[in-house]
Design an enzyme around this catalytic site. Structure first.
Site, PDB file in Angstrom:
ATOM      1  N   CYS A 119      26.042  86.170  10.016  1.00  0.00           N
ATOM      2  CA  CYS A 119      25.990  85.200   8.644  1.00  0.00           C
ATOM      3  C   CYS A 119      27.836  85.148   8.616  1.00  0.00           C
ATOM      4  O   CYS A 119      28.299  86.305   9.203  1.00  0.00           O
ATOM      5  CB  CYS A 119      25.887  85.992   7.482  1.00  0.00           C
ATOM      6  SG  CYS A 119      26.538  85.963   5.876  1.00  0.00           S
TER       7      CYS A 119
ATOM      8  N   LYS B  26      21.965  92.718   8.175  1.00  0.00           N
ATOM      9  CA  LYS B  26      22.450  91.345   8.427  1.00  0.00           C
ATOM     10  C   LYS B  26      23.653  91.873   8.717  1.00  0.00           C
ATOM     11  O   LYS B  26      24.841  92.752   7.250  1.00  0.00           O
ATOM     12  CB  LYS B  26      22.425  90.972   6.879  1.00  0.00           C
ATOM     13  CG  LYS B  26      23.558  90.165   5.995  1.00  0.00           C
ATOM     14  CD  LYS B  26      22.670  89.404   4.903  1.00  0.00           C
ATOM     15  CE  LYS B  26      24.069  88.123   3.864  1.00  0.00           C
ATOM     16  NZ  LYS B  26      23.450  87.606   3.005  1.00  0.00           N
ATOM     17  N   TRP B  27      24.251  91.036   9.794  1.00  0.00           N
ATOM     18  CA  TRP B  27      25.984  91.600  10.163  1.00  0.00           C
ATOM     19  C   TRP B  27      26.800  90.264   9.439  1.00  0.00           C
ATOM     20  O   TRP B  27      26.441  89.022  10.293  1.00  0.00           O
ATOM     21  CB  TRP B  27      26.681  91.266  11.289  1.00  0.00           C
ATOM     22  CG  TRP B  27      27.182  90.876  11.873  1.00  0.00           C
ATOM     23  CD1 TRP B  27      28.682  90.590  11.939  1.00  0.00           C
ATOM     24  CD2 TRP B  27      27.041  92.426  13.008  1.00  0.00           C
ATOM     25  NE1 TRP B  27      29.582  91.703  12.252  1.00  0.00           N
ATOM     26  CE2 TRP B  27      28.810  92.516  13.865  1.00  0.00           C
ATOM     27  CE3 TRP B  27      26.824  92.931  13.868  1.00  0.00           C
ATOM     28  CZ2 TRP B  27      29.573  92.672  14.985  1.00  0.00           C
ATOM     29  CZ3 TRP B  27      27.794  93.588  15.382  1.00  0.00           C
ATOM     30  CH2 TRP B  27      28.278  93.446  15.291  1.00  0.00           C
ATOM     31  N   ASP B  28      27.863  90.485   8.471  1.00  0.00           N
ATOM     32  CA  ASP B  28      28.241  89.263   7.555  1.00  0.00           C
ATOM     33  C   ASP B  28      29.592  89.138   8.161  1.00  0.00           C
ATOM     34  O   ASP B  28      30.254  90.190   9.145  1.00  0.00           O
ATOM     35  CB  ASP B  28      28.231  89.922   6.251  1.00  0.00           C
ATOM     36  CG  ASP B  28      28.566  88.585   5.145  1.00  0.00           C
ATOM     37  OD1 ASP B  28      28.856  87.156   5.423  1.00  0.00           O
ATOM     38  OD2 ASP B  28      28.246  88.108   3.874  1.00  0.00           O
ATOM     39  N   MET B  29      30.355  87.913   7.856  1.00  0.00           N
ATOM     40  CA  MET B  29      32.454  87.953   8.649  1.00  0.00           C
ATOM     41  C   MET B  29      32.269  87.208   7.431  1.00  0.00           C
ATOM     42  O   MET B  29      32.695  86.205   7.468  1.00  0.00           O
ATOM     43  CB  MET B  29      32.092  87.518  10.318  1.00  0.00           C
ATOM     44  CG  MET B  29      32.989  88.173  10.759  1.00  0.00           C
ATOM     45  SD  MET B  29      34.531  86.620  10.112  1.00  0.00           S
ATOM     46  CE  MET B  29      33.844  85.176  11.376  1.00  0.00           C
ATOM     47  N   ASN B  30      33.285  87.120   6.322  1.00  0.00           N
ATOM     48  CA  ASN B  30      33.855  86.498   5.943  1.00  0.00           C
ATOM     49  C   ASN B  30      35.286  85.844   5.968  1.00  0.00           C
ATOM     50  O   ASN B  30      35.756  85.571   4.920  1.00  0.00           O
ATOM     51  CB  ASN B  30      33.398  87.277   3.863  1.00  0.00           C
ATOM     52  CG  ASN B  30      31.904  87.341   3.830  1.00  0.00           C
ATOM     53  OD1 ASN B  30      31.546  86.038   3.973  1.00  0.00           O
ATOM     54  ND2 ASN B  30      31.797  88.284   3.789  1.00  0.00           N
TER      55      ASN B  30
ATOM     56  N   TRP C 110      32.698  75.513   3.836  1.00  0.00           N
ATOM     57  CA  TRP C 110      31.751  76.453   2.944  1.00  0.00           C
ATOM     58  C   TRP C 110      30.829  75.552   2.301  1.00  0.00           C
ATOM     59  O   TRP C 110      30.935  74.951   1.185  1.00  0.00           O
ATOM     60  CB  TRP C 110      33.266  77.284   2.331  1.00  0.00           C
ATOM     61  CG  TRP C 110      31.801  78.842   1.881  1.00  0.00           C
ATOM     62  CD1 TRP C 110      30.888  79.818   2.004  1.00  0.00           C
ATOM     63  CD2 TRP C 110      31.218  78.489   0.222  1.00  0.00           C
ATOM     64  NE1 TRP C 110      30.497  79.805   1.360  1.00  0.00           N
ATOM     65  CE2 TRP C 110      30.449  79.218   0.013  1.00  0.00           C
ATOM     66  CE3 TRP C 110      32.056  77.428  -0.928  1.00  0.00           C
ATOM     67  CZ2 TRP C 110      30.109  79.761  -1.497  1.00  0.00           C
ATOM     68  CZ3 TRP C 110      31.390  77.615  -2.061  1.00  0.00           C
ATOM     69  CH2 TRP C 110      30.370  78.856  -2.239  1.00  0.00           C
TER      70      TRP C 110
ATOM     71  N   ASP D 283      25.456  80.297   2.062  1.00  0.00           N
ATOM     72  CA  ASP D 283      25.388  80.050   1.040  1.00  0.00           C
ATOM     73  C   ASP D 283      25.029  79.551   0.006  1.00  0.00           C
ATOM     74  O   ASP D 283      24.566  80.047  -1.142  1.00  0.00           O
ATOM     75  CB  ASP D 283      26.646  81.129   0.578  1.00  0.00           C
ATOM     76  CG  ASP D 283      27.162  82.630   0.977  1.00  0.00           C
ATOM     77  OD1 ASP D 283      26.371  83.337   1.820  1.00  0.00           O
ATOM     78  OD2 ASP D 283      28.701  82.559   1.239  1.00  0.00           O
TER      79      ASP D 283
ATOM     80  N   ASP E 199      25.466  93.709   0.542  1.00  0.00           N
ATOM     81  CA  ASP E 199      26.804  93.977  -0.254  1.00  0.00           C
ATOM     82  C   ASP E 199      26.604  94.971  -1.079  1.00  0.00           C
ATOM     83  O   ASP E 199      26.294  94.886  -2.499  1.00  0.00           O
ATOM     84  CB  ASP E 199      27.779  93.247  -0.131  1.00  0.00           C
ATOM     85  CG  ASP E 199      28.884  93.386  -0.274  1.00  0.00           C
ATOM     86  OD1 ASP E 199      29.929  94.614   0.026  1.00  0.00           O
ATOM     87  OD2 ASP E 199      30.179  92.222  -0.113  1.00  0.00           O
TER      88      ASP E 199
END
Ligand code: DGJ
Length: 751
Positions: free
Chosen positions: A528, A478-482, A201, A550, A369
């Site tokens: 993302c 914006k397609w995030d995946m955390n 990260w 990030d 977000d």
């Protein structure tokens, strides 16, 4: 011209365009041998002389008393294990009797213009008949009536071979695929350095280099996503190969899930390259009539060094991988509110930010977000994709129209694959969370991963997103995946299909993209994953740009963007100017340094424009004007890496050149100032040697050949206190003082 020639007598296939050749053939036992991949060689009626065998009485061989024919030494395409080859195979099939020994033999082939799509999977495509030609070879295992179809496409204008494999069960017994690589190829020797993109990260895609050694060297992911730790891409280059000279082979998987990429150097120093779905935690059961299609892998050859290789990838991905809608389409300058507000915003604040952004010249405002459910921090609401009316009284829907009225495009953040335990979705569908029955669950960012291997779950999330999109004016997502997947298990899958879980999960992700793009074809997606933890060619097919990291600190970003450019085009690298001190590492750098780095990408801002001073606002207006003027060139021109930050204490240089070679922009970056430094000179690339270019520095002119052969002299640091008392008169001295400085030079043809 791209063509595939078939030598009927010797059963050989020669894939070629004007620059590369790829040759394979049917061996005497019916399996496929690999003969050549590299710079174009002339076609001839037989390539049998390229097969080298040795007498081997001390190993196993295929035919009685034929000591020559052993798969232990013959270079192969898509090999199997256990029938005289002892290296890692391309595939394994576990049959009903428990055996994994197979015997696929050539049965037929088909050569056709163009390229067929891969069902449910992202892949490169062909455009019109002359663009590409495809070879399909069907191999059959007679005992279990299994078919293996190997697909190879060669393009006319891109020096790449795109490969995949499909297994079909035509027999009565069911069997399990335990391994199914997208590509396998045996190189004659192993005198290569391997370059890979590693990280974590906030420091994604740093370049790691190692010399191939005997044994297996690999990179992989078992996290359910391609990951920031290793990218599904690597390079084999000759030790003497530089950015611009020498042989380089690039391998890139068009896939976003668990992968394996490895090179096995054997006892004869041949190198077996394999790439595909990670066989670890993978199996796939096939019953009669069912097929399994592997993802696609792309192999690129360049005789012009690493940069040549990168340009082949960039061109192929820009022209034949991203959605046609976005091909050569300049990407909007955006402002994202994440670092400006985090979760702390309301409509008024957002409209103020957007209004200011518009004044600065921004084209797209992105609400990150925090707009949905009751999302005031990271502890709740993922899965509840409806507006928080406390923050946004007229919902995101109303807000989107207000933003549109300002003359701005509007973009919205989603994290479709996740759910917080504190959410309506979880209350209603707790069973949709990925978990293993009877086992405790692991945690990550207060959220669980939804079981996208279950089409019902994908459909439910789609319907929620569809409702928001239908009622709003949204042009970007914006397609995030955390978080990564733990306790992997598919509740809707039978026990013997649990090995399919990870792949089915990513197929579910692709399915959701597919559904959204079908209904809303004009939406620009930016993928993302906690920054750039799913920056891969699979994602690029759906989302033409990806948030690279990030870490928005410009000095760190130089390395990230430089590494990323090995495989992925500049148009795909989401890069923003953020506030200082930088939120990730606390470093302060000048506004111009930040913009000089970020503008080599899908450019934007990630700050509160209301906090900017008047002069900063003016500077940003100028940055955006500059970027818009040269955006096409920057995002779709030919990119050249000139100075490697991994080898120069972070100092770097790169440039882009327009296709007609009339305009170029050079970016030059210095990390730490040094006293009395050495002279500096950059040899530029890709220019027209005869053309006279005017430089933006002081209007001085240079010829292309001078700039490429002698080089360009960038501005130098002051060399000491006394230098201040002299008036600096020469154009290339004196303006580059201090840490974290940079210069952009525009070179434009005077003719
Ligand atoms: C991680 C992303 O990388 C950030 O840009 C931001 O969108 C946050 N998630 C929001 O939670």
């Amino acid at each position: 011209m791209a063509e595939i020639r078939f030598n009927e007598k010797t059963m050989e296939f020669h894939l070629q365009n004007d620059r590369i050749s790829y040759i394979l053939g049917v061996l005497e036992n019916g399996q496929l041998g690999h003969l050549y991949f590299g710079k174009k060689i002339r076609h001839r009626d037989s390539f049998q002389h390229l097969i080298q065998m040795r007498t081997l009485s001390h190993t196993a061989y295929v035919y009685e008393n034929d000591y020559l024919f052993s798969l232990d030494t013959i270079r192969q395409e898509y090999p199997s294990y256990g029938t005289t080859d002892f290296r890692e195979p391309a595939y394994q099939i576990e049959q009903e009797n428990g055996s994994r020994i197979t015997g696929f033999c050539y049965q037929r082939h088909r050569i056709y213009p163009g390229k067929e799509s891969l069902k449910g999977l992202p892949a490169t495509y062909a455009e019109g008949n002359g663009d590409a030609v495809t070879l399909e070879i069907v191999m059959v295992d007679a005992l279990i009536q299994a078919e293996l179809t190997l697909q190879y496409t060669i393009y006319e204008n891109y020096d790449a071979i795109c490969r995949s494999a499909r297994f079909t069960n035509c027999g009565k017994q069911k069997w399990k695929l335990m391994r199914a690589m997208s590509l396998s190829v045996d190189f004659y020797d192993s005198d290569f350095e391997m370059l890979q993109l590693d990280g974590a990260w906030s420091r994604e895609r740093h370049i790691t280099k190692r010399h191939l050694a005997k044994g297996i060297q690999s990179i992989s992911s078992a996290r359910g996503a391609s990951s920031s730790n290793h990218n599904p891409f690597f390079v084999l280059k000759r030790p003497a190969t530089t950015e611009f000279q020498g042989e380089a082979y690039g391998f890139c998987l068009v896939y976003s899930g668990n992968f394996l990429a490895q090179v096995e150097v054997d006892h004869y120093d041949t190198a077996r390259i394999s790439m595909g779905i990670n066989p670890f935690a993978f199996s796939w059961m096939l019953q009669q009539g069912e097929s399994f299609q592997t993802p696609e892998a792309v192999m690129v050859y360049s005789e012009n060094g690493l940069n040549g290789m990168s340009q082949h990838f960039h061109n192929l991905f820009n022209q034949r991988l991203v959605q046609k809608r976005w091909r050569n389409q300049e990407r909007p300058v955006l402002l994202n509110n994440w670092e400006a507000t985090y979760f702390n915003f309301n409509e008024e604040k957002i409209l103020e930010i957007a209004g200011k952004a518009k004044e600065l010249g921004v084209e797209l405002f992105v609400l990150d977000d925090g707009w949905f459910g009751k999302r005031d921090d990271a502890a709740s609401s993922l899965g509840d994709w409806f507006s928080d009316r406390d923050k946004l009284p007229e919902g995101v829907e109303g807000l989107s129209w207000k933003i549109a009225d300002m003359g701005l495009q509007f973009g919205l953040w989603f994290e479709p694959e996740m759910v917080n335990p504190v959410s309506k979705l979880y209350e209603e569908y707790e069973e949709w969370v990925i978990r293993t029955p009877g086992r405790s669950m692991s945690y990550g960012r207060n959220q669980f991963v939804l079981d996208f291997s279950n089409p019902e779950v994908v459909d439910h999330i789609y319907r929620q997103m569809e409702a928001v999109l239908e009622n709003s004016k949204i042009s970007y997502i914006k397609w995030d995946m955390n978080r990564n997947i733990t306790e992997a298990y598919g509740a809707s899958l039978e026990a013997e299909r649990q090995g399919e879980f990870f792949h089915r999960y990513i197929l579910g992700v692709y399915q959701l993209y597919e559904k959204l793009l079908t209904k809303f074809p004009d939406i620009l997606f930016e993928s993302c994953a906690s920054g750039g933890a799913r920056f891969d060619a699979g994602m690029l097919y759906y989302a033409p740009q990806c948030w690279a990291s990030d870490d928005t600190d410009a000095a760190e970003r130089i390395k990230i963007q430089y590494g990323t450019s090995l495989a992925y085009p500049i148009s795909s690298i989401g890069a923003h100017v953020s506030a200082v001190p930088n939120h990730q590492i606390g470093r302060s750098t000048s506004l111009s340094f930040r913009a000089h780095v970020a503008c080599f990408g899908a450019f934007g801002y990630e700050l509160d424009p209301k906090q900017l001073t008047e002069s900063e606002q003016e500077e940003i207006k100028e940055q955006i004007r500059f970027f818009k003027r040269y955006r096409k060139l920057i995002q779709f021109g030919d990119f050249y890496r000139l100075k490697d930050p991994f080898e120069n204490q972070g100092n770097a240089a790169w440039m882009v050149v327009s296709q007609d070679r009339r305009t170029a922009i050079l970016g030059y970056y210095k990390i730490l100032a040094a006293p009395n430094p050495k002279l500096k000179k950059l040899r530029l690339e890709g220019l027209d040697p005869k053309c006279r270019y005017r430089c933006s520095r002081a209007g001085e002119t240079y010829f292309g050949d001078e700039l490429m052969n002698f080089g360009f002299l960038p501005d130098m640091e002051f060399t000491g206190a006394t230098a201040r008392s002299f008036r600096v008169t020469r154009q290339n001295s004196g303006s580059d003082k201090g840490d974290f400085t940079s210069q952009l030079y525009v070179l434009e043809s005077c003719e």
